[in-house]
Design a protein around this motif. Structure first.
Motif, short mmCIF file in Angstrom:
data_model
loop_
_atom_site.label_atom_id
_atom_site.label_comp_id
_atom_site.label_asym_id
_atom_site.label_seq_id
_atom_site.Cartn_x
_atom_site.Cartn_y
_atom_site.Cartn_z
N GLY A 88 98.60 -17.61 23.26
CA GLY A 88 99.18 -16.64 24.18
C GLY A 88 100.67 -16.84 24.32
N ASP A 107 98.10 -26.66 27.03
CA ASP A 107 98.78 -25.87 28.06
C ASP A 107 99.25 -26.84 29.14
OD1 ASP A 107 97.90 -23.01 30.09
OD2 ASP A 107 99.80 -23.80 29.41
N GLU A 158 95.34 -18.56 19.74
CA GLU A 158 94.90 -18.29 21.11
C GLU A 158 95.85 -18.86 22.15
OE1 GLU A 158 90.92 -19.24 21.82
OE2 GLU A 158 90.18 -18.27 20.02
N TRP A 210 112.19 -19.57 31.83
CA TRP A 210 110.80 -19.93 32.11
C TRP A 210 109.98 -19.95 30.82
CZ3 TRP A 210 106.60 -16.65 31.40
CH2 TRP A 210 105.41 -17.13 31.87
N GLU A 228 108.10 -9.95 21.23
CA GLU A 228 108.13 -9.99 22.70
C GLU A 228 109.48 -10.51 23.19
OE1 GLU A 228 104.81 -12.05 24.17
OE2 GLU A 228 105.35 -11.70 26.26
N ILE A 263 112.19 -8.42 25.24
CA ILE A 263 112.60 -8.85 26.58
C ILE A 263 114.12 -8.91 26.66
CG2 ILE A 263 112.72 -10.86 28.12
CD1 ILE A 263 109.86 -11.37 27.59
N LEU A 298 103.86 -12.24 34.70
CA LEU A 298 103.99 -12.97 33.43
C LEU A 298 103.70 -14.44 33.66
CD1 LEU A 298 107.15 -11.74 31.54
CD2 LEU A 298 104.83 -11.83 30.71
N GLY A 324 98.08 -6.62 22.03
CA GLY A 324 99.12 -6.33 23.01
C GLY A 324 99.80 -7.60 23.41
N THR A 325 100.92 -7.46 24.06
CA THR A 325 101.65 -8.63 24.51
C THR A 325 101.50 -8.77 26.01
OG1 THR A 325 103.61 -7.28 24.76
CG2 THR A 325 103.35 -8.43 22.68
N LEU A 326 101.72 -9.97 26.50
CA LEU A 326 101.67 -10.21 27.94
C LEU A 326 102.70 -9.33 28.64
CD1 LEU A 326 101.39 -14.09 28.13
CD2 LEU A 326 99.58 -12.42 28.27
N MET A 327 103.88 -9.29 28.02
CA MET A 327 104.98 -8.53 28.60
C MET A 327 104.59 -7.07 28.78
SD MET A 327 108.04 -9.13 29.48
CE MET A 327 109.31 -8.08 30.12
N PRO A 339 90.80 -26.80 25.72
CA PRO A 339 91.29 -25.45 25.41
C PRO A 339 91.46 -24.64 26.69
CG PRO A 339 89.00 -25.69 24.78
CD PRO A 339 89.49 -27.05 25.10
N PRO A 340 92.40 -23.70 26.70
CA PRO A 340 92.64 -22.91 27.90
C PRO A 340 91.41 -22.08 28.26
CG PRO A 340 93.79 -21.99 26.03
CD PRO A 340 93.26 -23.31 25.61
N LYS A 388 100.65 -16.42 31.98
CA LYS A 388 100.90 -17.55 31.10
C LYS A 388 100.19 -18.79 31.59
CE LYS A 388 102.99 -19.36 27.58
NZ LYS A 388 104.34 -19.78 27.43
N GLN A 437 105.54 -13.95 21.37
CA GLN A 437 105.71 -13.56 19.98
C GLN A 437 107.15 -13.16 19.76
OE1 GLN A 437 102.91 -10.93 20.95
NE2 GLN A 437 101.16 -12.14 20.29
N THR A 452 95.78 -16.45 29.94
CA THR A 452 95.17 -15.16 29.64
C THR A 452 95.51 -14.77 28.21
OG1 THR A 452 95.55 -14.54 31.90
CG2 THR A 452 95.00 -12.78 30.39
N VAL A 453 94.50 -14.36 27.50
CA VAL A 453 94.72 -13.91 26.13
C VAL A 453 94.48 -12.41 26.09
CG1 VAL A 453 94.00 -14.13 23.75
CG2 VAL A 453 93.96 -16.11 25.24
N HIS A 507 98.64 -26.97 20.89
CA HIS A 507 97.68 -26.03 21.45
C HIS A 507 97.58 -26.17 22.96
CE1 HIS A 507 94.41 -23.21 20.99
NE2 HIS A 507 93.75 -23.90 21.88
N ARG A 551 94.18 -9.29 23.65
CA ARG A 551 94.10 -8.82 22.27
C ARG A 551 94.86 -7.51 22.16
NH1 ARG A 551 91.80 -13.10 20.81
NH2 ARG A 551 90.01 -13.83 22.02
#
Lengths: 341, 195
Positions: free
Chosen positions: B65, B188, B63, B177, B71, B75, A165, A178-181, A310-311, A169, B68, A173-174, B186, A176
């Motif tokens: 990330g 990071d 974008e 974290w 999420e 968690i 994670l 779905g969630t990172l978790m 932008p990332p 983060k 949400q 990483t993006v 926006h 689509r």
């Protein structure tokens, strides 16, 4: 119509006894009987003789009624009865399925004691096993002892999820749809369970003396090396460092698993197949995790200079050159400043 | 008017109970109030608050990330369930919902840290603000872990406390974290290295 149905279905006559008010209703009884065919709650066996009498009366009445009624009306009522029965059956089945599920879940929670032996460890044992996972043992002639325990592996998988994670983060990483978790949990548990099952299958084919539990434990503790390497390299971004750690730490943990597997397999070809598969999968997984979700060097430079970029998406990059250039420039500037003093 | 009072009495009583438990978390002492009469209102409240505040950042920029709502929610509840099952498996004598209650209530310091972070972020997003946020979150992380262990540790076999505390530590670490790396814009700009 109603008489034939009643004759077909002897159970339904039982329920007729309960309706005390049927004779009072007279001519309309046929309609009510059809509608109440599903009702099983009203059956009473107190007055069987009375019931027989009543049924005879009703049969006569309903025959008359059926004669006078039109055909389509009777069909409609029949449909309704069938529908009611179907609905009841479906509801019954749903209820049964729900009950089964609930009792299964409850049993699972109640049977948690079954899992308890696998979690029967002391902190020192866990620590020792973690350290041992990086120390390959050179005993090949005699089957090595593999502890069948799941606490350590489970915690290592969760730790890996947390580290992933972090990596996702910081690399921006993006994902689509779905969630990172979800992705992190899926990746880690998928690897652990999936590869364990695969290796178990291979071990079965190769006639290795190892159980599923032992493979789960072995592979789980093998993830300790992954956790260490990924935690360091997600934080300190140098490719040479990653490759060194990948070879040393990842290699050690892989060697440990390979040695344990070799000691439990007989014959050259089975050993080769099993160990080559395991080591390739294990090392490549670490490589994948690092390069899929790691923060690139430009990212740090940007955050140091200004955060308005932008990332980065995942793109093909040539990092070593950048990092070398970075080191070169820093060395040059340092030497320049030293010379100026 | 009297009817309204009658109707709101249970609500007020529940709120009072929740507030009392908040006090217990903020000042953890060896007390069994949090364990004896558990409820899940407080955890739900804290969890929703935290999720909503973490949500705000990524609402305007797709974008990002960022975490949400779902999420964060998942968690917290999934993590609590895992920790509880783990402590049961290790031979703890605590009931399922008691443990959920304690773990949920002990998010309170982190929720407070989140509020502080949002206030600091209003001021700016420079290095100084990051350092302030970092310190606040680390402090509340320690607080959360300490409070939950104070409540949970008694129900565990003494030789296995470390094994129970580790997942708790990991759980609060992930949440804190997420709070540290939260940034409403926006950018990071936070390079978190972890404490």
């Amino acid at each position: 119509m109603s008489t034939t149905e009643r004759n077909k279905n002897p159970n339904s006559t039982e329920s007729w006894g309960g309706f005390e008010d049927n004779p009072i209703q007279g001519g309309g009884s046929a309609v009510i009987d059809m509608e109440n065919m599903d009702d099983t709650s009203g059956s009473s066996f107190e007055d069987m003789g009375d019931m027989h009498q009543r049924i005879k009366e009703e049969e006569e009445v309903s025959e008359e009624a059926a004669a006078t009624e039109e055909g389509d009306d009777g069909e409609f009522l029949g449909m309704k009865g069938v529908k009611g029965q179907l609905g009841r059956q479906v509801a019954d089945e749903v209820w049964q399925a729900g009950k089964r599920q609930a009792s299964k879940a409850f049993n699972l929670y109640g049977n948690i004691d079954i899992l308890r032996p696998y979690f029967d460890v002391e902190p020192i044992q866990v620590r020792n096993r973690l350290l041992e996972s990086l120390i390959p043992v050179r005993i090949i002639n005699f089957p090595q002892k593999i502890a069948g325990e799941l606490y350590g592996p489970l915690m290592l998988v969760f730790t890996l999820v947390a580290i992933l994670l972090h990596g996702m983060k910081t690399s921006g990483t993006v994902i689509r749809e779905g969630t990172l978790m979800g992705t992190a949990i899926g990746t880690c548990f998928g690897y652990w369970l999936g590869i364990s099952s695969f290796i178990y299958f291979l071990a079965y084919l190769c006639n290795a003396q190892i159980t599923m539990l032992q493979i789960l434990s072995l592979l789980g503790y093998g993830l300790f090396g992954h956790c260490v390497v990924l935690f360091v390299t997600y934080t300190v971004h140098f490719h040479s460092l990653f490759y060194i750690l990948w070879l040393v730490v990842g290699g050690l943990s892989t060697l440990r698993m390979v040695a344990a597997l070799i000691s439990r397999t007989v014959g050259h070809t089975p050993r080769l197949i099993l160990c080559a598969t395991l080591s390739a999968l294990h090392m490549l997984f670490l490589l994948y995790l690092h390069f899929a979700y790691h923060k690139i060097v430009e990212g740090i430079l940007d955050t140091l200079e200004g955060p308005n970029v932008p990332p980065f998406q995942r793109i093909a990059r040539d990092i070593p050159e950048v990092s070398v250039a970075l080191v070169n420039t820093t060395v040059k500037t340092i030497s320049a400043t030293l010379q100026s003093y | 008017m009297a009817e309204v009072d009658e109707a709101s009495k249970p609500l007020l009583r529940d709120l009072k109970a929740v507030g009392k438990k908040f006090g217990h978390v903020m000042y953890p002492k060896k007390s069994t109030t949090l364990l004896r009469d558990w409820d899940l209102w407080g955890p739900l409240l804290l969890c929703v608050t935290l999720a909503l505040m973490l949500q705000g950042g990524s609402a305007d920029s797709k974008e990002d990330g960022g975490p949400q709502f779902a999420e964060v929610f998942v968690i917290i509840w999934f993590g609590s369930v895992i920790i509880t099952l783990n402590s049961k498996l290790l031979g703890g004598t605590i009931s399922f919902f008691q443990s959920l209650c304690v773990l949920g209530y002990c998010i309170l310091p982190l929720t407070v840290a989140m509020i502080v972070c949002r206030l600091v972020l209003l001021g700016g997003t420079g290095t100084a603000s990051f350092i302030v946020r970092f310190i606040v979150v680390v402090a509340s992380f320690g607080w959360s872990t300490f409070a939950s262990t104070a409540f949970l540790a008694d129900s565990q076999p003494p030789n296995r406390k470390a094994l129970v505390v580790y997942p708790v530590f990991l759980f609060y670490f992930v949440i804190s974290w997420m709070i540290v790396t939260f940034s409403p814009s926006h950018s990071d700009g936070t390079t978190d290295t972890g404490p």
